[in-house]
Design a protein around this motif. Structure first.
Motif, PDB file in Angstrom:
ATOM      1  N   VAL A 293       0.861  -1.178   0.000  1.00 55.77           N
ATOM      2  CA  VAL A 293       0.000   0.000   0.000  1.00 55.77           C
ATOM      3  C   VAL A 293       0.899   1.229   0.000  1.00 55.77           C
ATOM      4  CG1 VAL A 293      -1.737   1.299   1.290  1.00 55.77           C
ATOM      5  CG2 VAL A 293      -1.836  -1.208   1.235  1.00 55.77           C
ATOM      6  N   LYS A 294       0.592   2.169  -0.880  1.00 51.26           N
ATOM      7  CA  LYS A 294       1.401   3.377  -0.996  1.00 51.26           C
ATOM      8  C   LYS A 294       0.483   4.588  -1.061  1.00 51.26           C
ATOM      9  CE  LYS A 294       5.050   5.350  -3.972  1.00 51.26           C
ATOM     10  NZ  LYS A 294       5.937   5.044  -5.131  1.00 51.26           N
ATOM     11  N   ILE A 295       0.789   5.589  -0.247  1.00 52.48           N
ATOM     12  CA  ILE A 295       0.004   6.824  -0.239  1.00 52.48           C
ATOM     13  C   ILE A 295       0.864   7.945  -0.811  1.00 52.48           C
ATOM     14  CG2 ILE A 295      -1.190   8.497   1.211  1.00 52.48           C
ATOM     15  CD1 ILE A 295      -1.730   6.114   3.153  1.00 52.48           C
ATOM     16  N   PHE A 296       0.359   8.581  -1.845  1.00 59.02           N
ATOM     17  CA  PHE A 296       1.117   9.611  -2.555  1.00 59.02           C
ATOM     18  C   PHE A 296       0.830  10.983  -1.947  1.00 59.02           C
ATOM     19  CE2 PHE A 296       1.236   6.077  -5.322  1.00 59.02           C
ATOM     20  CZ  PHE A 296       2.302   6.254  -6.194  1.00 59.02           C
ATOM     21  N   PRO A 297       1.875  11.691  -1.496  1.00 58.95           N
ATOM     22  CA  PRO A 297       1.668  12.997  -0.872  1.00 58.95           C
ATOM     23  C   PRO A 297       1.327  14.082  -1.900  1.00 58.95           C
ATOM     24  CG  PRO A 297       4.020  12.549  -1.090  1.00 58.95           C
ATOM     25  CD  PRO A 297       3.306  11.298  -1.539  1.00 58.95           C
ATOM     26  N   GLY A 298       0.557  15.041  -1.436  1.00 58.90           N
ATOM     27  CA  GLY A 298       0.321  16.234  -2.251  1.00 58.90           C
ATOM     28  C   GLY A 298      -0.648  16.065  -3.401  1.00 58.90           C
ATOM     29  N   VAL A 299      -1.371  14.935  -3.436  1.00 62.65           N
ATOM     30  CA  VAL A 299      -2.333  14.727  -4.523  1.00 62.65           C
ATOM     31  C   VAL A 299      -3.688  14.343  -3.943  1.00 62.65           C
ATOM     32  CG1 VAL A 299      -0.626  14.102  -6.267  1.00 62.65           C
ATOM     33  CG2 VAL A 299      -1.591  12.316  -4.792  1.00 62.65           C
ATOM     34  N   ALA A 300      -4.722  14.429  -4.795  1.00 64.64           N
ATOM     35  CA  ALA A 300      -6.083  14.154  -4.365  1.00 64.64           C
ATOM     36  C   ALA A 300      -6.674  12.998  -5.155  1.00 64.64           C
ATOM     37  CB  ALA A 300      -6.948  15.404  -4.533  1.00 64.64           C
ATOM     38  N   HIS A 301      -7.800  12.498  -4.675  1.00 62.80           N
ATOM     39  CA  HIS A 301      -8.511  11.403  -5.332  1.00 62.80           C
ATOM     40  C   HIS A 301      -8.626  11.660  -6.837  1.00 62.80           C
ATOM     41  CE1 HIS A 301     -11.489   8.117  -5.545  1.00 62.80           C
ATOM     42  NE2 HIS A 301     -12.061   8.872  -6.466  1.00 62.80           N
ATOM     43  N   GLY A 302      -8.306  10.641  -7.611  1.00 58.70           N
ATOM     44  CA  GLY A 302      -8.426  10.745  -9.067  1.00 58.70           C
ATOM     45  C   GLY A 302      -7.176  11.197  -9.782  1.00 58.70           C
TER      46      GLY A 302
ATOM     47  N   SER B 191      -4.339  10.065 -10.652  1.00 59.20           N
ATOM     48  CA  SER B 191      -3.523   9.261 -11.580  1.00 59.20           C
ATOM     49  C   SER B 191      -4.027   9.307 -13.015  1.00 59.20           C
ATOM     50  CB  SER B 191      -3.437   7.800 -11.100  1.00 59.20           C
ATOM     51  OG  SER B 191      -4.643   7.110 -11.324  1.00 59.20           O
ATOM     52  N   VAL B 192      -5.325   9.633 -13.202  1.00 56.15           N
ATOM     53  CA  VAL B 192      -5.864   9.728 -14.563  1.00 56.15           C
ATOM     54  C   VAL B 192      -6.596  11.037 -14.823  1.00 56.15           C
ATOM     55  CG1 VAL B 192      -6.031   7.268 -15.119  1.00 56.15           C
ATOM     56  CG2 VAL B 192      -7.861   8.367 -13.812  1.00 56.15           C
ATOM     57  N   ARG B 193      -6.767  11.866 -13.801  1.00 54.92           N
ATOM     58  CA  ARG B 193      -7.474  13.129 -14.022  1.00 54.92           C
ATOM     59  C   ARG B 193      -6.594  14.328 -13.677  1.00 54.92           C
ATOM     60  NH1 ARG B 193     -12.276  10.629 -11.751  1.00 54.92           N
ATOM     61  NH2 ARG B 193     -12.542  12.230 -10.165  1.00 54.92           N
ATOM     62  N   TYR B 194      -5.300  14.142 -13.868  1.00 60.56           N
ATOM     63  CA  TYR B 194      -4.361  15.239 -13.651  1.00 60.56           C
ATOM     64  C   TYR B 194      -4.491  16.274 -14.778  1.00 60.56           C
ATOM     65  CZ  TYR B 194      -1.785  12.429 -17.047  1.00 60.56           C
ATOM     66  OH  TYR B 194      -1.438  11.699 -18.160  1.00 60.56           O
ATOM     67  N   LYS B 195      -4.075  17.487 -14.466  1.00 63.01           N
ATOM     68  CA  LYS B 195      -3.970  18.538 -15.474  1.00 63.01           C
ATOM     69  C   LYS B 195      -2.513  18.593 -15.927  1.00 63.01           C
ATOM     70  CE  LYS B 195      -8.268  19.891 -14.951  1.00 63.01           C
ATOM     71  NZ  LYS B 195      -9.283  19.630 -15.990  1.00 63.01           N
TER      72      LYS B 195
ATOM     73  N   GLU C 273       2.640  20.288 -12.837  1.00 61.45           N
ATOM     74  CA  GLU C 273       3.846  19.469 -12.950  1.00 61.45           C
ATOM     75  C   GLU C 273       3.993  18.488 -11.794  1.00 61.45           C
ATOM     76  OE1 GLU C 273       7.269  21.894 -13.533  1.00 61.45           O
ATOM     77  OE2 GLU C 273       6.524  22.777 -15.401  1.00 61.45           O
ATOM     78  N   GLU C 274       3.689  18.907 -10.588  1.00 60.58           N
ATOM     79  CA  GLU C 274       3.879  18.033  -9.437  1.00 60.58           C
ATOM     80  C   GLU C 274       2.911  16.850  -9.473  1.00 60.58           C
ATOM     81  OE1 GLU C 274       5.846  16.521  -6.362  1.00 60.58           O
ATOM     82  OE2 GLU C 274       6.405  18.331  -7.458  1.00 60.58           O
ATOM     83  N   THR C 275       1.656  17.130  -9.835  1.00 60.56           N
ATOM     84  CA  THR C 275       0.678  16.047  -9.921  1.00 60.56           C
ATOM     85  C   THR C 275       1.018  15.096 -11.064  1.00 60.56           C
ATOM     86  OG1 THR C 275      -1.047  17.447  -8.968  1.00 60.56           O
ATOM     87  CG2 THR C 275      -1.770  15.489 -10.153  1.00 60.56           C
ATOM     88  N   VAL C 276       1.463  15.645 -12.176  1.00 65.64           N
ATOM     89  CA  VAL C 276       1.887  14.803 -13.299  1.00 65.64           C
ATOM     90  C   VAL C 276       3.030  13.886 -12.867  1.00 65.64           C
ATOM     91  CG1 VAL C 276       2.989  14.796 -15.568  1.00 65.64           C
ATOM     92  CG2 VAL C 276       1.101  16.365 -15.113  1.00 65.64           C
ATOM     93  N   LYS C 277       3.967  14.437 -12.115  1.00 68.17           N
ATOM     94  CA  LYS C 277       5.093  13.648 -11.627  1.00 68.17           C
ATOM     95  C   LYS C 277       4.605  12.502 -10.752  1.00 68.17           C
ATOM     96  CE  LYS C 277       9.286  14.085  -8.790  1.00 68.17           C
ATOM     97  NZ  LYS C 277      10.112  15.025  -7.993  1.00 68.17           N
ATOM     98  N   ARG C 278       3.657  12.779  -9.870  1.00 64.94           N
ATOM     99  CA  ARG C 278       3.116  11.735  -8.987  1.00 64.94           C
ATOM    100  C   ARG C 278       2.310  10.713  -9.790  1.00 64.94           C
ATOM    101  NH1 ARG C 278       6.288  11.919  -4.597  1.00 64.94           N
ATOM    102  NH2 ARG C 278       6.178  13.922  -3.518  1.00 64.94           N
ATOM    103  N   ALA C 279       1.598  11.181 -10.796  1.00 75.42           N
ATOM    104  CA  ALA C 279       0.839  10.253 -11.636  1.00 75.42           C
ATOM    105  C   ALA C 279       1.778   9.309 -12.373  1.00 75.42           C
ATOM    106  CB  ALA C 279      -0.025  11.028 -12.635  1.00 75.42           C
ATOM    107  N   GLU C 280       2.851   9.856 -12.920  1.00 77.48           N
ATOM    108  CA  GLU C 280       3.813   9.020 -13.648  1.00 77.48           C
ATOM    109  C   GLU C 280       4.479   8.013 -12.715  1.00 77.48           C
ATOM    110  OE1 GLU C 280       6.304  11.930 -15.492  1.00 77.48           O
ATOM    111  OE2 GLU C 280       4.977  12.149 -17.243  1.00 77.48           O
TER     112      GLU C 280
END
Length: 237
Positions: free
Chosen positions: A196-205, A207-211, A215-222
């Protein structure tokens, strides 16, 4: 549970996005990407916005590049959630995860009839519950849940496939506290490989609903995408 976070940052749907193609499999339309002769298939099971979400198709192409035959089914029969015309509470009555689970079975059967030997599945929000149900009855060999919705502690007790759960720090649907309970249950089941991994600084959705400009959310999604591919490389090949 599901709630308003399920609907935030809706994608602009497009039937033309992605390098793959749309075909019918198991009685459903699906976006398909990757080598058709691969013995290893991955189901990507969407959130409520369905299989025409550009970021989801982009991810399907990324997974396909790792050597998988990737199938993104249209479990909503051309009727994804449209917040401008309905509410989630009304829409979900006709698009339950129980239907998704049943509709996935013919797809898996057809993949096996084509010679596929291992099948992994990743579910996003709504899709995570479908993946859990498939894992309970050993229809898949590997599971990944990304910012899950509707998944309970009791569900996790019945998981049979190796499972990775990737969650967000800010998630009112599956908050970190719930994911930690999932982790505690899984820690008592050494026969099921898991993390189980919890990604800091991001919200529900995320991984596929990033803008793309975030840049930071894209980095976490990748990062989450790579974690998913690594999991499938380990358990679905």
């Amino acid at each position: 549970m599901s709630g308003p976070q399920c609907c935030e940052n809706p994608p602009t749907l497009s039937s033309r996005c992605g390098t793959g193609s749309v075909a019918e499999i198991g009685g459903l339309k699906a976006y398909i990407s990757g080598p058709s002769d691969s013995k290893h298939a991955i189901l990507l099971i969407s959130d409520v916005y369905g299989y025409e979400a550009p970021n989801l198709r982009k991810l399907a192409d990324k997974v396909a590049a790792a050597g998988f035959y990737v199938v993104v089914p249209d479990f909503f029969y051309g009727d994804p959630f449209a917040p401008a015309t309905t509410t989630l509470q009304v829409w979900i009555k006709s698009h339950g995860t129980d239907k998704g689970f049943e509709n996935a079975k013919p797809i898996i059967a057809e993949l096996k009839s084509r010679g596929v030997t291992t099948i992994g599945a990743a579910g996003f929000c709504w899709g995570a519950k479908v993946v859990v149900e498939l894992s309970k009855v050993s229809l898949i060999q590997a599971a990944v849940l990304l910012h899950p919705s509707l998944v309970t502690v009791d569900d996790i007790k019945d998981i049979k496939a190796p499972i990775a759960i990737l969650g967000a720090e800010t998630d009112h649907i599956s908050p970190p506290e719930l994911l930690k309970r999932f982790e505690e249950v899984l820690s008592t089941r050494p026969e099921v490989n898991s993390y189980v991994k919890i990604f800091p600084g991001v919200a529900h959705g995320w991984s596929v609903r990033y803008k793309v400009e975030d840049e930071e959310t894209v980095k976490r999604a990748e990062e989450a995408h790579q974690n998913m591919v690594d999991w499938f490389n380990q358990y679905a090949k």
